[in-house]
Design a protein around this motif. Structure first.
Motif, PDB file in Angstrom:
ATOM      1  N   PRO A   1       0.898  -0.995  -0.079  1.00 38.20           N
ATOM      2  CA  PRO A   1       0.006   0.117   0.053  1.00 38.20           C
ATOM      3  C   PRO A   1       0.887   1.196   0.127  1.00 38.20           C
ATOM      4  CG  PRO A   1      -0.820  -1.405   1.571  1.00 38.20           C
ATOM      5  CD  PRO A   1       0.549  -2.051   1.146  1.00 38.20           C
ATOM      6  N   HIS A   2       0.554   2.171  -1.079  1.00 32.88           N
ATOM      7  CA  HIS A   2       1.134   3.650  -0.772  1.00 32.88           C
ATOM      8  C   HIS A   2       0.403   4.510  -1.745  1.00 32.88           C
ATOM      9  CE1 HIS A   2       3.101   2.733  -4.988  1.00 32.88           C
ATOM     10  NE2 HIS A   2       3.466   1.594  -4.439  1.00 32.88           N
ATOM     11  N   GLU A   3       0.583   5.807  -1.410  1.00 34.53           N
ATOM     12  CA  GLU A   3      -0.385   6.805  -2.333  1.00 34.53           C
ATOM     13  C   GLU A   3       0.634   7.724  -2.774  1.00 34.53           C
ATOM     14  OE1 GLU A   3      -3.684   7.011  -2.476  1.00 34.53           O
ATOM     15  OE2 GLU A   3      -3.973   5.058  -1.447  1.00 34.53           O
ATOM     16  N   GLY A   4       0.256   8.414  -3.810  1.00 34.55           N
ATOM     17  CA  GLY A   4       1.120   9.638  -4.343  1.00 34.55           C
ATOM     18  C   GLY A   4       2.144   9.298  -4.988  1.00 34.55           C
ATOM     19  N   ASN A   5       2.595   7.998  -5.193  1.00 34.99           N
ATOM     20  CA  ASN A   5       3.833   7.776  -5.971  1.00 34.99           C
ATOM     21  C   ASN A   5       3.706   7.681  -7.462  1.00 34.99           C
ATOM     22  OD1 ASN A   5       5.065   7.608  -3.459  1.00 34.99           O
ATOM     23  ND2 ASN A   5       4.910   5.509  -3.372  1.00 34.99           N
ATOM     24  N   ALA A   6       4.575   8.303  -8.280  1.00 35.33           N
ATOM     25  CA  ALA A   6       4.453   8.177  -9.539  1.00 35.33           C
ATOM     26  C   ALA A   6       5.912   7.329 -10.211  1.00 35.33           C
ATOM     27  CB  ALA A   6       4.530   9.530 -10.206  1.00 35.33           C
ATOM     28  N   GLN A   7       7.053   7.949 -10.004  1.00 33.86           N
ATOM     29  CA  GLN A   7       8.111   7.314 -10.445  1.00 33.86           C
ATOM     30  C   GLN A   7       9.285   6.679  -9.403  1.00 33.86           C
ATOM     31  OE1 GLN A   7      10.380   9.460 -13.680  1.00 33.86           O
ATOM     32  NE2 GLN A   7       8.663  10.814 -13.952  1.00 33.86           N
ATOM     33  N   ILE A   8       8.886   7.037  -8.283  1.00 36.80           N
ATOM     34  CA  ILE A   8       9.500   6.705  -6.999  1.00 36.80           C
ATOM     35  C   ILE A   8       8.804   6.039  -6.026  1.00 36.80           C
ATOM     36  CG2 ILE A   8      11.353   7.066  -5.342  1.00 36.80           C
ATOM     37  CD1 ILE A   8      12.307   9.332  -7.156  1.00 36.80           C
ATOM     38  N   ALA A   9       8.852   4.674  -5.503  1.00 37.96           N
ATOM     39  CA  ALA A   9       7.728   4.392  -4.408  1.00 37.96           C
ATOM     40  C   ALA A   9       8.946   3.697  -3.277  1.00 37.96           C
ATOM     41  CB  ALA A   9       6.812   3.295  -4.778  1.00 37.96           C
ATOM     42  N   PRO A  10       9.084   4.616  -2.306  1.00 37.67           N
ATOM     43  CA  PRO A  10       9.915   4.231  -1.411  1.00 37.67           C
ATOM     44  C   PRO A  10       9.469   2.855  -0.509  1.00 37.67           C
ATOM     45  CG  PRO A  10       9.617   6.566  -1.105  1.00 37.67           C
ATOM     46  CD  PRO A  10       8.728   6.128  -2.334  1.00 37.67           C
ATOM     47  N   GLU A  11       8.128   2.909  -0.385  1.00 35.12           N
ATOM     48  CA  GLU A  11       7.577   1.646   0.329  1.00 35.12           C
ATOM     49  C   GLU A  11       7.918   0.496  -0.346  1.00 35.12           C
ATOM     50  OE1 GLU A  11       4.607   5.274   0.494  1.00 35.12           O
ATOM     51  OE2 GLU A  11       6.077   4.383  -0.993  1.00 35.12           O
ATOM     52  N   GLU A  12       7.669   0.579  -1.701  1.00 33.17           N
ATOM     53  CA  GLU A  12       8.244  -0.593  -2.745  1.00 33.17           C
ATOM     54  C   GLU A  12       9.798  -0.937  -2.508  1.00 33.17           C
ATOM     55  OE1 GLU A  12       6.624  -1.039  -6.676  1.00 33.17           O
ATOM     56  OE2 GLU A  12       4.828  -0.212  -5.868  1.00 33.17           O
ATOM     57  N   VAL A  13      10.563  -0.144  -2.550  1.00 34.86           N
ATOM     58  CA  VAL A  13      12.029  -0.158  -2.252  1.00 34.86           C
ATOM     59  C   VAL A  13      11.931  -1.009  -0.854  1.00 34.86           C
ATOM     60  CG1 VAL A  13      14.090   0.952  -1.833  1.00 34.86           C
ATOM     61  CG2 VAL A  13      12.569   1.609  -3.413  1.00 34.86           C
ATOM     62  N   ALA A  14      11.540  -0.447   0.248  1.00 32.22           N
ATOM     63  CA  ALA A  14      11.696  -1.186   1.618  1.00 32.22           C
ATOM     64  C   ALA A  14      11.165  -2.500   1.289  1.00 32.22           C
ATOM     65  CB  ALA A  14      10.803  -0.457   2.597  1.00 32.22           C
ATOM     66  N   ALA A  15      10.015  -2.764   0.728  1.00 36.76           N
ATOM     67  CA  ALA A  15       9.474  -4.357   0.681  1.00 36.76           C
ATOM     68  C   ALA A  15      10.405  -5.144  -0.153  1.00 36.76           C
ATOM     69  CB  ALA A  15       8.102  -4.157   0.019  1.00 36.76           C
ATOM     70  N   ILE A  16      11.045  -4.359  -1.204  1.00 34.67           N
ATOM     71  CA  ILE A  16      11.923  -5.425  -1.892  1.00 34.67           C
ATOM     72  C   ILE A  16      13.089  -5.541  -1.311  1.00 34.67           C
ATOM     73  CG2 ILE A  16      13.271  -5.367  -3.921  1.00 34.67           C
ATOM     74  CD1 ILE A  16      10.902  -4.059  -5.537  1.00 34.67           C
ATOM     75  N   GLN A  17      13.583  -4.414  -0.595  1.00 29.07           N
ATOM     76  CA  GLN A  17      14.895  -4.900   0.308  1.00 29.07           C
ATOM     77  C   GLN A  17      14.662  -6.073   1.347  1.00 29.07           C
ATOM     78  OE1 GLN A  17      15.905  -1.489   2.992  1.00 29.07           O
ATOM     79  NE2 GLN A  17      18.205  -1.628   2.408  1.00 29.07           N
ATOM     80  N   ALA A  18      13.465  -5.968   2.230  1.00 26.56           N
ATOM     81  CA  ALA A  18      13.149  -7.056   2.911  1.00 26.56           C
ATOM     82  C   ALA A  18      13.216  -8.168   2.293  1.00 26.56           C
ATOM     83  CB  ALA A  18      11.805  -6.636   3.574  1.00 26.56           C
ATOM     84  N   ALA A  19      12.408  -8.444   0.996  1.00 28.99           N
ATOM     85  CA  ALA A  19      12.310  -9.664   0.573  1.00 28.99           C
ATOM     86  C   ALA A  19      13.654 -10.074   0.036  1.00 28.99           C
ATOM     87  CB  ALA A  19      11.494  -9.580  -0.841  1.00 28.99           C
ATOM     88  N   VAL A  20      14.517  -9.255  -0.613  1.00 34.12           N
ATOM     89  CA  VAL A  20      16.096  -9.733  -0.838  1.00 34.12           C
ATOM     90  C   VAL A  20      16.705 -10.207   0.463  1.00 34.12           C
ATOM     91  CG1 VAL A  20      18.247  -8.820  -1.570  1.00 34.12           C
ATOM     92  CG2 VAL A  20      16.068  -8.178  -2.913  1.00 34.12           C
ATOM     93  N   HIS A  21      16.535  -9.706   1.528  1.00 33.51           N
ATOM     94  CA  HIS A  21      17.460 -10.074   2.783  1.00 33.51           C
ATOM     95  C   HIS A  21      16.626 -11.473   3.100  1.00 33.51           C
ATOM     96  CE1 HIS A  21      18.930 -10.204   6.567  1.00 33.51           C
ATOM     97  NE2 HIS A  21      17.837 -10.535   7.160  1.00 33.51           N
ATOM     98  N   GLN A  22      15.326 -11.701   2.938  1.00 37.11           N
ATOM     99  CA  GLN A  22      14.944 -13.119   3.398  1.00 37.11           C
ATOM    100  C   GLN A  22      15.302 -14.091   2.323  1.00 37.11           C
ATOM    101  OE1 GLN A  22      10.661 -13.109   3.584  1.00 37.11           O
ATOM    102  NE2 GLN A  22      10.636 -15.010   4.388  1.00 37.11           N
ATOM    103  N   LEU A  23      15.205 -13.909   0.843  1.00 40.10           N
ATOM    104  CA  LEU A  23      15.401 -14.629  -0.101  1.00 40.10           C
ATOM    105  C   LEU A  23      17.032 -15.073   0.142  1.00 40.10           C
ATOM    106  CD1 LEU A  23      13.956 -12.730  -3.046  1.00 40.10           C
ATOM    107  CD2 LEU A  23      13.299 -15.200  -2.345  1.00 40.10           C
ATOM    108  N   LEU A  24      17.907 -14.245   0.539  1.00 40.11           N
ATOM    109  CA  LEU A  24      19.464 -14.628   0.664  1.00 40.11           C
ATOM    110  C   LEU A  24      19.694 -15.409   1.667  1.00 40.11           C
ATOM    111  CD1 LEU A  24      21.077 -11.342  -0.228  1.00 40.11           C
ATOM    112  CD2 LEU A  24      20.818 -13.309  -1.633  1.00 40.11           C
ATOM    113  N   THR A  25      18.817 -15.703   2.517  1.00 42.65           N
ATOM    114  CA  THR A  25      18.901 -16.670   3.764  1.00 42.65           C
ATOM    115  C   THR A  25      18.275 -18.055   3.355  1.00 42.65           C
ATOM    116  OG1 THR A  25      16.694 -16.551   4.510  1.00 42.65           O
ATOM    117  CG2 THR A  25      18.347 -15.092   5.497  1.00 42.65           C
TER     118      THR A  25
END
Length: 158
Positions: free
Chosen positions: A4-28
């Motif tokens: 969930p996020h609002e008002g993002n067009a070309q940058i979504a910090p919320e998705e960056v954070a979610a992907i960062q967390a997913a990468v961390h989990q995948l690398l385990t």
């Protein structure tokens, strides 16, 4: 995966954070090759695709150097065990290049087909609520709605 996020067009910090967390989990985790050998996941096993250069840059800054990050065009012909896709825009109305670009059947197909084993699409729930003016736009939105990985997280599983 619904982010969930609002008002993002070309940058979504919320998705960056979610992907960062997913990468961390995948690398385990581990990856099993076609020949049946299992090994630890490596940074080189993960590619991350985003539609806009601004999001690509944000993801590059947040992720380890060994994770390949780029637009769909960069990864044409390449594969990895895991592909993470950032849709970036909060809604179809907020896409700077329009719904036809963001929801392009070819772009989504190329993005998710980069994965040998797992493709995860990260996007705002409002993307599925796009106001369509043509049958073709309905098809585009339907493609996103039909992605199993996008729908699964809505029910709480990965």
């Amino acid at each position: 995966m619904s982010v969930p996020h609002e008002g993002n067009a070309q940058i979504a910090p919320e998705e960056v954070a979610a992907i960062q967390a997913a990468v961390h989990q995948l690398l385990t985790g581990t990856w099993t090759e076609k020949d049946g050998t299992t090994r630890s996941m490596r940074q080189s096993d993960i590619i991350v695709v985003a539609p806009y250069n601004a999001q690509v840059n944000g993801l590059r800054d947040a992720l380890p150097d060994g994770i390949r990050v780029g637009t769909v065009d960069k990864f044409q012909g390449q594969e990895a065990p895991v592909c993470l896709v950032s849709m970036t825009a909060s809604s179809a109305e907020e896409t700077p290049r329009g719904m036809d670009f963001l929801f392009s059947l070819n772009r989504i197909n190329v993005a998710v087909s980069r994965a040998k084993g797992l493709a995860l699409v990260f996007g705002a729930p409002r993307l599925r609520e796009a106001k369509c003016e043509t049958v073709e736009q309905m098809r585009l939105v339907n493609t996103l709605c039909a992605l199993p990985v996008f729908k699964q997280n809505e029910r709480g599983s990965a």
